[in-house]
Design a protein around this motif. Structure first.
Motif, PDB file in Angstrom:
ATOM      1  N   SER A 106       4.949  -1.651   9.139  1.00  0.00           N
ATOM      2  CA  SER A 106       6.097  -1.721  10.041  1.00  0.00           C
ATOM      3  C   SER A 106       7.358  -1.578   9.208  1.00  0.00           C
ATOM      4  O   SER A 106       7.365  -1.921   8.027  1.00  0.00           O
ATOM      5  N   ASN A 138      -2.362   2.867  14.676  1.00  0.00           N
ATOM      6  CA  ASN A 138      -1.242   3.791  14.488  1.00  0.00           C
ATOM      7  C   ASN A 138      -0.792   4.254  15.880  1.00  0.00           C
ATOM      8  O   ASN A 138      -1.304   3.837  16.884  1.00  0.00           O
ATOM      9  N   ASP A 182       0.847  -1.194   0.000  1.00  0.00           N
ATOM     10  CA  ASP A 182       0.000   0.000   0.000  1.00  0.00           C
ATOM     11  C   ASP A 182       0.886   1.248   0.000  1.00  0.00           C
ATOM     12  O   ASP A 182       1.608   1.515   0.967  1.00  0.00           O
TER      13      ASP A 182
END
Ligand code: NAP
Length: 322
Positions: free
Chosen positions: A258, A214, A46
């Motif tokens: 990550s 987040n 993404d």
């Protein structure tokens, strides 16, 4: 090696259920992260123009294609930024993204936000300390330009992000073309049940962003909730795996970010939740509903009410749908 589950989009394209997020992945971190992810089975990435790291993602792609994967085995998403909503700018920005990535096509291209910024003055144009919004360009106009991209062969599917039911219905009523995907904030504290049901009814696939909540908004991390920790302990899993499994249980795709090898690898290993664990986790959101990502609260502020959340009601504009 397992490549994980795959879901079929409305146009027949397969989308791997777990993908790698890249927002806030810094230069020198993201090249490594993408390479590790692909070498460990991720096939869905993404990306976005606004993450300002696509050059580096492109360098990682050169390392893994074709040595580790064929281009057609990856599902690559990117997003049109708000300052390129005018119809004459849409393909131009896509070309810039493809150039940064060193690719000839994307699997999915999304309108990043239902918000247009004034073009030609950088990615975050400001006026009087606020973002200088373009209140003339409508979502329908931008969506029509996105539809035109399908014929260029540079995108396989088009979709939207951060759109509400009303925004989606507005672009579909005007064009007859449904987005293949709506990428939205969705996690334990923001299940978005109504929007998810509406999208399901119309075969619009949901991709859930910020599945771990987040941690840039100064709120408690989802990994710190005792219920999440207890279920993780019971399953012998990490808390992040439990949060990702909660999204997978709901049937949509999930894109944890990550830049740390151990986390990239473990986030991709799926654990199964029981119905009972799923319900226990869902109860947290009923008690403590939280949306982390509200641009009205950003600095500089986007003076626009996107989601009709209580924090946004004093905004002076709304997305211009048509
Ligand atoms: N469409 C949109 O408007 C939009 C908005 C937001 C996000 N997104 C997309 O969705 C992706 C994911 O969302 P996100 O980045 O907001 O948040 P997220 O994936 O929910 O959380 C990322 C944070 O969790 C940490 N983390 C990752 N794995 C972990 C683990 N196993 N244990 C503990 N902490 C862990 C990461 O740090 P480390 O990197 O140090 O591990 C990072 O600080 C983004 O990267 C982006 O691609 C899209």
């Amino acid at each position: 090696m397992s490549f994980g589950k795959v879901i079929t989009l409305s146009n027949g394209q397969p989308i791997p259920q777990i993908g790698l997020g890249t927002w806030l992945s810094k230069p020198h971190e993201v090249e490594n992260a993408v390479e590790i992810a692909v070498r460990h089975g991720y096939r869905h990435l993404d990306l976005a123009r606004i993450y300002e790291n696509q050059d580096e993602v492109g360098r990682a792609l050169k390392k893994v294609i074709p040595e580790v994967v064929k281009r057609e085995d990856l599902f690559i998403t990117s997003k049109l930024w708000n300052s390129s909503h005018r119809k004459e700018l849409v393909e131009k920005e896509l070309d810039e993204t493809l150039g940064q990535l060193g690719l000839t096509y994307l699997d999915l291209y999304l309108i990043h936000w239902p918000v247009a910024f004034q073009p030609g003055r950088g990615l975050f144009p400001t006026r009087d300390d606020k973002i200088d919004l373009d209140t003339e360009t409508s979502l329908v106009e931008t969506w029509e330009a996105m539809i035109a991209l399908l014929k260029t062969g540079k995108v396989k599917a088009i979709g939207v992000s951060n759109f509400t039911k009303e925004h989606i219905q507005g672009i579909v009523d005007a064009t007859g073309v449904w987005p293949a995907v709506n990428q939205i904030e969705a996690h334990l504290l923001l299940p978005q049940d109504d929007l998810v049901a509406y999208c399901k009814e119309h075969n619009v696939h949901i991709t859930a962003y910020s599945p771990l909540g987040n941690n840039v908004f100064g709120k408690p991390k989802l990994t710190d909730y005792p219920e999440v920790q207890a279920i993780a302990q019971k399953l012998g899993a990490t808390t992040a795996q439990v949060l990702i499994a909660w999204g997978v249980y709901r049937g949509y795709s999930v894109i944890p970010k990550s830049v740390q090898q151990e986390r990239i690898v473990s986030n991709f290993k799926q654990v199964e939740l029981s119905a009972e664990d799923y319900e226990a986790l869902s109860a947290i959101g009923k008690r403590d509903p939280t949306r982390f990502n509200t641009p009205y609260l950003y600095t500089p502020q986007w003076d626009i009410n996107i989601f009709n959340e209580s924090q946004e009601v004093s905004a002076t504009t709304k997305p211009k749908v048509k």
